[in-house]
Design an enzyme around this catalytic site. Sequence first.
Site, PDB file in Angstrom:
ATOM      1  N   GLU A 281     -22.706  64.322 -66.217  1.00  0.00           N
ATOM      2  CA  GLU A 281     -22.662  63.523 -64.906  1.00  0.00           C
ATOM      3  C   GLU A 281     -23.258  64.563 -63.924  1.00  0.00           C
ATOM      4  O   GLU A 281     -23.623  64.186 -62.621  1.00  0.00           O
ATOM      5  CB  GLU A 281     -21.352  63.088 -64.316  1.00  0.00           C
ATOM      6  CG  GLU A 281     -20.780  62.039 -65.184  1.00  0.00           C
ATOM      7  CD  GLU A 281     -19.459  61.125 -64.624  1.00  0.00           C
ATOM      8  OE1 GLU A 281     -19.114  60.144 -64.955  1.00  0.00           O
ATOM      9  OE2 GLU A 281     -18.742  62.106 -64.050  1.00  0.00           O
TER      10      GLU A 281
ATOM     11  N   GLY B 248     -49.023  65.829 -48.046  1.00  0.00           N
ATOM     12  CA  GLY B 248     -49.032  67.121 -47.679  1.00  0.00           C
ATOM     13  C   GLY B 248     -47.930  67.852 -48.710  1.00  0.00           C
ATOM     14  O   GLY B 248     -47.973  67.987 -50.007  1.00  0.00           O
TER      15      GLY B 248
ATOM     16  N   ASP C 115     -43.102  72.995 -54.875  1.00  0.00           N
ATOM     17  CA  ASP C 115     -42.204  73.692 -55.886  1.00  0.00           C
ATOM     18  C   ASP C 115     -42.932  74.337 -56.941  1.00  0.00           C
ATOM     19  O   ASP C 115     -44.097  73.963 -57.237  1.00  0.00           O
ATOM     20  CB  ASP C 115     -41.197  72.721 -56.067  1.00  0.00           C
ATOM     21  CG  ASP C 115     -41.616  71.325 -57.034  1.00  0.00           C
ATOM     22  OD1 ASP C 115     -42.203  71.577 -57.913  1.00  0.00           O
ATOM     23  OD2 ASP C 115     -41.654  70.036 -56.357  1.00  0.00           O
TER      24      ASP C 115
ATOM     25  N   PHE D  39     -28.053  60.765 -61.655  1.00  0.00           N
ATOM     26  CA  PHE D  39     -28.023  61.491 -62.818  1.00  0.00           C
ATOM     27  C   PHE D  39     -26.943  61.241 -63.622  1.00  0.00           C
ATOM     28  O   PHE D  39     -25.749  61.520 -63.423  1.00  0.00           O
ATOM     29  CB  PHE D  39     -28.315  63.177 -62.708  1.00  0.00           C
ATOM     30  CG  PHE D  39     -28.284  63.886 -63.940  1.00  0.00           C
ATOM     31  CD1 PHE D  39     -29.554  63.903 -64.689  1.00  0.00           C
ATOM     32  CD2 PHE D  39     -26.981  64.347 -64.491  1.00  0.00           C
ATOM     33  CE1 PHE D  39     -29.491  64.639 -65.934  1.00  0.00           C
ATOM     34  CE2 PHE D  39     -26.908  65.100 -65.646  1.00  0.00           C
ATOM     35  CZ  PHE D  39     -28.608  65.271 -66.489  1.00  0.00           C
TER      36      PHE D  39
ATOM     37  N   LYS E 110     -57.295  66.044 -56.613  1.00  0.00           N
ATOM     38  CA  LYS E 110     -56.086  66.070 -55.829  1.00  0.00           C
ATOM     39  C   LYS E 110     -55.135  65.111 -56.082  1.00  0.00           C
ATOM     40  O   LYS E 110     -55.592  63.978 -56.017  1.00  0.00           O
ATOM     41  CB  LYS E 110     -56.790  65.851 -54.264  1.00  0.00           C
ATOM     42  CG  LYS E 110     -55.545  65.854 -53.248  1.00  0.00           C
ATOM     43  CD  LYS E 110     -56.133  65.773 -51.844  1.00  0.00           C
ATOM     44  CE  LYS E 110     -55.277  65.675 -50.649  1.00  0.00           C
ATOM     45  NZ  LYS E 110     -55.888  65.308 -49.258  1.00  0.00           N
TER      46      LYS E 110
ATOM     47  N   SER F 116     -48.218  65.692 -51.938  1.00  0.00           N
ATOM     48  CA  SER F 116     -47.447  64.554 -51.725  1.00  0.00           C
ATOM     49  C   SER F 116     -47.200  64.396 -50.325  1.00  0.00           C
ATOM     50  O   SER F 116     -46.236  64.815 -49.551  1.00  0.00           O
ATOM     51  CB  SER F 116     -46.000  64.888 -52.297  1.00  0.00           C
ATOM     52  OG  SER F 116     -44.958  63.673 -52.185  1.00  0.00           O
TER      53      SER F 116
ATOM     54  N   MET G  54     -49.014  62.004 -54.049  1.00  0.00           N
ATOM     55  CA  MET G  54     -47.705  61.057 -54.269  1.00  0.00           C
ATOM     56  C   MET G  54     -47.289  60.662 -52.864  1.00  0.00           C
ATOM     57  O   MET G  54     -46.670  61.637 -52.259  1.00  0.00           O
ATOM     58  CB  MET G  54     -46.765  61.617 -55.247  1.00  0.00           C
ATOM     59  CG  MET G  54     -45.347  61.039 -55.306  1.00  0.00           C
ATOM     60  SD  MET G  54     -45.383  59.261 -55.724  1.00  0.00           S
ATOM     61  CE  MET G  54     -44.116  59.059 -56.103  1.00  0.00           C
TER      62      MET G  54
ATOM     63  N   ASP H 161     -49.845  67.727 -44.436  1.00  0.00           N
ATOM     64  CA  ASP H 161     -50.700  66.666 -43.657  1.00  0.00           C
ATOM     65  C   ASP H 161     -51.180  67.334 -42.192  1.00  0.00           C
ATOM     66  O   ASP H 161     -51.784  66.787 -41.606  1.00  0.00           O
ATOM     67  CB  ASP H 161     -50.301  65.298 -43.767  1.00  0.00           C
ATOM     68  CG  ASP H 161     -50.656  64.545 -45.138  1.00  0.00           C
ATOM     69  OD1 ASP H 161     -51.367  65.183 -45.819  1.00  0.00           O
ATOM     70  OD2 ASP H 161     -50.144  63.423 -45.359  1.00  0.00           O
TER      71      ASP H 161
ATOM     72  N   ASP I 167     -61.884  61.795 -50.832  1.00  0.00           N
ATOM     73  CA  ASP I 167     -60.195  61.510 -50.804  1.00  0.00           C
ATOM     74  C   ASP I 167     -60.101  59.979 -51.040  1.00  0.00           C
ATOM     75  O   ASP I 167     -61.091  59.327 -51.453  1.00  0.00           O
ATOM     76  CB  ASP I 167     -59.858  62.057 -49.346  1.00  0.00           C
ATOM     77  CG  ASP I 167     -58.429  62.243 -49.494  1.00  0.00           C
ATOM     78  OD1 ASP I 167     -57.593  61.335 -49.485  1.00  0.00           O
ATOM     79  OD2 ASP I 167     -58.031  63.470 -49.467  1.00  0.00           O
TER      80      ASP I 167
ATOM     81  N   GLU J  64     -70.565  75.858 -33.836  1.00  0.00           N
ATOM     82  CA  GLU J  64     -69.476  75.655 -34.646  1.00  0.00           C
ATOM     83  C   GLU J  64     -69.884  75.905 -36.223  1.00  0.00           C
ATOM     84  O   GLU J  64     -69.397  76.381 -36.960  1.00  0.00           O
ATOM     85  CB  GLU J  64     -68.763  74.417 -34.559  1.00  0.00           C
ATOM     86  CG  GLU J  64     -68.111  74.319 -33.220  1.00  0.00           C
ATOM     87  CD  GLU J  64     -67.503  72.881 -32.864  1.00  0.00           C
ATOM     88  OE1 GLU J  64     -66.422  72.658 -32.389  1.00  0.00           O
ATOM     89  OE2 GLU J  64     -68.437  71.800 -33.069  1.00  0.00           O
TER      90      GLU J  64
HETATM   91  C1  GLA Z   1     -51.810  61.585 -48.027  1.00  0.00           C
HETATM   92  C2  GLA Z   1     -52.605  62.952 -48.242  1.00  0.00           C
HETATM   93  C3  GLA Z   1     -53.711  63.146 -47.177  1.00  0.00           C
HETATM   94  C4  GLA Z   1     -54.402  61.976 -47.602  1.00  0.00           C
HETATM   95  C5  GLA Z   1     -53.800  60.488 -47.625  1.00  0.00           C
HETATM   96  C6  GLA Z   1     -54.785  59.556 -48.291  1.00  0.00           C
HETATM   97  O1  GLA Z   1     -51.292  61.397 -46.955  1.00  0.00           O
HETATM   98  O2  GLA Z   1     -51.429  63.947 -47.999  1.00  0.00           O
HETATM   99  O3  GLA Z   1     -54.154  64.133 -47.302  1.00  0.00           O
HETATM  100  O4  GLA Z   1     -55.021  62.356 -48.885  1.00  0.00           O
HETATM  101  O5  GLA Z   1     -52.538  60.589 -48.472  1.00  0.00           O
HETATM  102  O6  GLA Z   1     -54.063  58.435 -48.272  1.00  0.00           O
END
Ligand code: GLA
Length: 741
Positions: free
Chosen positions: A178, A531, A536, A282, A478, A529, A481, A550, A368, A616
């Site tokens: 547990e 951002g 980890d 768990f 990239k 995930s 999640m 993000d 992306d 720039e």
């Molecule tokens: C997440 C990522 C972003 C981008 C979007 C795309 O939020 O952190 O950088 O890739 O998904 O949906």
Amino acid sequence: MAININEEKRLITLQTKNTEYQMKIDQYGILLHTYYGARIYGSDMSAAISYSERGFSGNLTIDREEIRAYSLDVLPQEYTCSSGGDYRISALSVRDAAGGTSCTLRAVSFQTEKGKYSLDGLPYVYDENNEAETLLIMMKDPYSGLEAELQYGVFEEKDIITRAVRIINRGGQTVQLEKAASLCLDWQYGDFDWLTFYGCHAQERNLQRMPVHHGVQSVGSTRGNSSHHYNPFSILCEKNTDENNGLCYAFSFVYSGEFLMEAEKDQASQTRLVLGIHPANFRWNLKPGMSFQTPEVILSCSSEGFGKLSRNMHRIIRNNVCRGEWKYKQRPVLINNWEATYFSFDAEKLISIAEESAKLGIEMLVMDDGWFGKREDDYSGLGDWYPNEKKLGCTLKKLGEEINARGLKFGIWFEPEGISEDSDLYRAHPDWAVQVPGRPPVLSRNQLVLDISRSDVQDYIIGRISDILSDAPISYVKWDMNRSICEKYSAALEPAQQGEFAHRFMLGLYHILEELTSSFPHVLFEGCSGGGGRFDAGMLYYTPQIWCSDNTDAINRLNIQYGTSFGYPVSTMGAHVSAVPNHQTGRVTPFATRGAVAMSGTFGYELDITKLTDQEKEQIRTQIDRFHKYYDLIQSGDYYRITGPQDPCAVWSFVSADRSQALITVVSRQITANSAPKHFNVPGLDAQKLYNAVFVLPEAEEKPLHVIEKVSGAALENGGLTIPTMQWWEYQAWQILITEA
Ligand code: GLA
């Protein structure tokens, strides 16, 4: 020898360059924890343990005889069960076939080995140079046949100790785990603060420093992933500890799933810290003869403050957790199209970005979200990993070739663990989505989670991604999640096994990543995930860099990267220059400041480069030159936090290993008129050596504003440097280059 055994006293001492960790098996077989801290040269620290009777604590009872003044409730121990008279937070909770929870672990044997133990199917600190030693201590419950093998890895030179546990059922009946924590650590004495890192999406890893108080305090995640909300890294320290002084301990969980980190101050004002998989979701069935391996924890101790402790963590993660070809190789400066186009792009638009990028020295274009299936927004398409040639206007292969032809590498985004209800994959396999029968699933970002605890789903993902990576010239992935996992349920598991789902999901993820990273060793994988929701040490075993947040606002990023730096090296932090007004905060910051902040990470751009002014664009060229020039210093130099997040100026530096040069960055967070000049000390250089310090604005390094010649390392450390008030305004960045005179 990193592991010293005194057979006569049954004393085990783990020695590293600056620290020692000690245990003793006492006359009752209890594995006492006697010490962790600065060197004690093998002295037996068990003398410091006080034995006295504690009312209502219960005493050790052998053959029905109570041993007064011997209570597990107050003794410092190495790995504890939730029964047997220790009422504090515990490491192991087991439910036996009869429904009982009794367990009494006694140390029965131990052995040492050269080199470090490894773990199957889980990320861990590896030891390719055979620099570590292993200690295995076998503990046993004399009544049930349950065993716990405590695993220790000792990296002497690096001041690092790792811990993990293997629970083995040698009894005749299935038991349920547990709770099976990876680490339990006791301090008999000391008054501590606990540094944890909290946050949310787009605002990850804020430092919180709290006293350890009577009672139990904890941070953790029940979100399926390690989460944006609490990081599985923390520091325990004495009250007076700061960046450069004082005793402190680091704990980094090498795991990307649900975790619980608890601290308790008990009735005798002792402190216990327990860290492991979160027990809330768990329940692991351990059949006779089977074993359960917990994930690993990395520990370090420093008597010289947080700065040294962080540098120990940086070193071990960079050298012994991150793997693969890209571990030390210079990572490409990339441009990602997310904030430039979001879902609205085609091959022509990407090629126009690539063309402009190539002229300025950018080395890779990352396409992306939005290139596959029916994916015009975040309502559909996840799971259909087939390029949308109609939208792109060509095949993926052709697009990759076109990008390559412009001199850039080509990278691509995936979110393999996500599935949209509006997708062909969902229509074909609704049972592949994580959901509980008879209940509507909880949506997040309009999507569900793919059940990667299942081997058929793992095979689907490995197959699809492998086909795409083999078919087109892809150099980078990239791995995103984008939601937490709410329902903890798999259609493929028996009812009694549903409590295994959350951990099996992680084992599935690690299996997929292992397969893909070993089949495609040339591909650079970047974790993500939303951002930094899965930032980890577990993910860093597969992806040597992770998109830090993000939030690309340079001023917010100062705090995010500051918090992240306590446990993770700069070489792991994905950081980009984005457009202004910033898309997350609306703030306008100078281009040079955005560059200086992103450069303290893996560095790249995330904006529509075709819309920039000539000025720039020129700055991009300068920034990339600078990044290349200081690449080694930034990525593998020693990192020093010079000011904290409350300071109106963020100041940090990189010092080369041979202490011949340093690069200091200063960014003004806020300014008041007629403010005092900014003064700070510069640690880490050689006290005896003489240095020149050149003050520049990052956009014009060739025109120094201020030069100080022949100043000693000691003067820099004790006397410091000052930024003149005259050239100082809000969000301005300065850099100071220090070289040996
Ligand atoms: C997440 C990522 C972003 C981008 C979007 C795309 O939020 O952190 O950088 O890739 O998904 O949906």
